[in-house]
Design a protein around this motif. Sequence first.
Motif, PDB file in Angstrom:
ATOM      1  N   ALA A   1       0.839  -1.206   0.000  1.00  0.00           N
ATOM      2  CA  ALA A   1       0.000   0.000   0.000  1.00  0.00           C
ATOM      3  C   ALA A   1       0.868   1.248   0.000  1.00  0.00           C
ATOM      4  CB  ALA A   1      -0.925  -0.009   1.216  1.00  0.00           C
ATOM      5  N   LEU A   2       1.977   1.213   0.746  1.00  0.00           N
ATOM      6  CA  LEU A   2       2.876   2.368   0.819  1.00  0.00           C
ATOM      7  C   LEU A   2       3.746   2.506  -0.425  1.00  0.00           C
ATOM      8  CD1 LEU A   2       3.949   2.206   4.576  1.00  0.00           C
ATOM      9  CD2 LEU A   2       2.444   3.883   3.488  1.00  0.00           C
ATOM     10  N   VAL A   3       3.735   1.493  -1.288  1.00  0.00           N
ATOM     11  CA  VAL A   3       4.451   1.569  -2.566  1.00  0.00           C
ATOM     12  C   VAL A   3       3.548   2.159  -3.647  1.00  0.00           C
ATOM     13  CG1 VAL A   3       5.420   0.118  -4.415  1.00  0.00           C
ATOM     14  CG2 VAL A   3       6.055  -0.296  -2.052  1.00  0.00           C
ATOM     15  N   SER A   4       2.241   2.158  -3.416  1.00  0.00           N
ATOM     16  CA  SER A   4       1.278   2.581  -4.430  1.00  0.00           C
ATOM     17  C   SER A   4       1.344   4.091  -4.678  1.00  0.00           C
ATOM     18  CB  SER A   4      -0.134   2.194  -3.999  1.00  0.00           C
ATOM     19  OG  SER A   4      -0.539   2.980  -2.884  1.00  0.00           O
ATOM     20  N   PRO A   5       0.754   4.559  -5.787  1.00  0.00           N
ATOM     21  CA  PRO A   5       0.771   5.993  -6.122  1.00  0.00           C
ATOM     22  C   PRO A   5       0.099   6.886  -5.087  1.00  0.00           C
ATOM     23  CG  PRO A   5       0.207   4.694  -8.057  1.00  0.00           C
ATOM     24  CD  PRO A   5       0.200   3.751  -6.889  1.00  0.00           C
ATOM     25  N   ILE A   6      -0.764   6.336  -4.229  1.00  0.00           N
ATOM     26  CA  ILE A   6      -1.389   7.184  -3.214  1.00  0.00           C
ATOM     27  C   ILE A   6      -0.375   7.617  -2.153  1.00  0.00           C
ATOM     28  CG2 ILE A   6      -3.639   6.074  -3.531  1.00  0.00           C
ATOM     29  CD1 ILE A   6      -3.193   4.657  -0.855  1.00  0.00           C
ATOM     30  N   ALA A   7       0.727   6.879  -2.053  1.00  0.00           N
ATOM     31  CA  ALA A   7       1.738   7.188  -1.035  1.00  0.00           C
ATOM     32  C   ALA A   7       3.034   7.717  -1.625  1.00  0.00           C
ATOM     33  CB  ALA A   7       2.032   5.941  -0.195  1.00  0.00           C
ATOM     34  N   GLN A   8       3.282   7.486  -2.916  1.00  0.00           N
ATOM     35  CA  GLN A   8       4.574   7.814  -3.518  1.00  0.00           C
ATOM     36  C   GLN A   8       4.434   8.887  -4.587  1.00  0.00           C
ATOM     37  OE1 GLN A   8       7.472   6.575  -2.537  1.00  0.00           O
ATOM     38  NE2 GLN A   8       6.724   4.975  -1.167  1.00  0.00           N
ATOM     39  N   PRO A   9       5.253   9.926  -4.537  1.00  0.00           N
ATOM     40  CA  PRO A   9       5.255  10.925  -5.615  1.00  0.00           C
ATOM     41  C   PRO A   9       5.925  10.370  -6.865  1.00  0.00           C
ATOM     42  CG  PRO A   9       6.946  11.448  -3.999  1.00  0.00           C
ATOM     43  CD  PRO A   9       6.163  10.293  -3.444  1.00  0.00           C
ATOM     44  N   ARG A  10       5.665  10.998  -7.986  1.00  0.00           N
ATOM     45  CA  ARG A  10       6.142  10.498  -9.270  1.00  0.00           C
ATOM     46  C   ARG A  10       7.662  10.385  -9.324  1.00  0.00           C
ATOM     47  NH1 ARG A  10       8.079  12.808 -13.762  1.00  0.00           N
ATOM     48  NH2 ARG A  10       7.822  14.874 -12.847  1.00  0.00           N
TER      49      ARG A  10
END
Length: 490
Positions: free
Chosen positions: A438-447
């Motif tokens: 979940a913390l690797v997903s785009p909701i947690a990670q900027p581009r």
Amino acid sequence: MSESRETAPANAGDPGAVGPDHGSDQPELKKAITPKLLLLFIVGDILGTGVYSLTGKVAGEVGGAGWLPILIAFAVAMVSALSYVEMVTKYPQAAGAALYVHKAFGIHFLTFMVTFAVLSSGITSASTSAIFLSENVLKAFSLEEPLGDSAGAVATTIALVFLALVALINLRGVSESVKANVVLTCIELTGLALVIVVGFFAVGQGKADLSRVVLFETQDDKSIFMAVIGATALAFFSMVGFEDSVNMAEETVDPVKNFPRALIAGLSVTGMIYVLISILAVAVVPIGQLTESTTPLLEVVKEGAPAIPIDTIFAFISIFAVANTVLINMMMASRLLYGMAKQGVLPGFLRGVLQKQRTPWAGIVFSTVLAFALVLSVRYVLAEETISALGGTTALLLLTVFGLVNISVLVLRKDKVDVRHFRTPTVLPIIGAITSFALVSPIAQPRENYVIGGGLLVVGLSLYVIAWFYNSAVRARRTRFRHPDDLGKD
């Protein structure tokens, strides 16, 4: 949490296992690391760049409640740490995540990508530390104002020179002793203890505003939930380091007994220190000032005890605190490059070893070039995300690896081994895998984290393809790990 004894052949259920006698002509590593030394090694490995550099960045994401994402990151790290404890006591060998994933799935390409992700996380962590070290050098010698607009270029030059110096030290031959790690850990703890003491002094003198501790402030109209998730992914960089300790398993006295206690205690101690500092920092220093500073903890000391001429002293403490991070990470990266080349899954030129010094010169040079490229990229391509981009990329790569390790724990429950080992509750690896991904997903990670991490993995994939073509056309053999438990050994 329990210990378990299982009886069956050690390689049962392991599609990529190596026979028990492989490497039998090699001497065993000396078991010299006692429980106390192991605890200090883990604490020293986790402490360092993260808490010194990211405190302000986390506060910039969520405001004064920066302690919350740090607490969540600690919980995620602890769950994954327990999975590592099960794996390292079940398979007390030095290869870490690569070995666990290989035993679970037996897919050589997946093993390669996990290994290269760990390698890349070391390089991004070293680059982060080099940048932070250079900024503290300018602070220590009061060069920021005299240099003016050229301060950034000078800091970049210092970071590159330091990385080159580390490469020269590694080329000459570095014998890292546990005693040296203890000394550096004490220096790190001294700096953090100073911040805590000054923070409590400021609170006692009425110079702190504790109401800021529960104040949420988000950027770009983000919801509190999204801001906390993003800040947690960033704060996770402060918790990494414990995974390096599994590489010391073969040199630890009774790892089955001592590793669980040392790893849990070490992560707990550092977690408490981080939460405490994050609370005191926002209470003593206004959030905006803390966020804009490149050395946020120095601001705490300056605000809390302005009469103390602490600028130079604290800057030097910070330099010592992060210098060892660079050295350890670059040593790890060069050894992994050498190990993968020796296994035949990277081009053979990376196997180069100096005759006299017996150091992997090709791996050292290549990893240093990658670190140079990262420092220059974040300085001139991602200028406004200097530290958080690399720190976030380190967390992104390791969170992916942690997710796979948690899954490996569940898969390897069917692999019965004739050794007493720690067993984490089944629900925890499930939670660890879900939270990590979940913390690797785009909701947690900027581009930019995906750009940097993806770029590094593309480099690894390119090298793998070169090795695959060479092995197929010239050597008529498949590209695969022959002995994954030997990764990182000279």
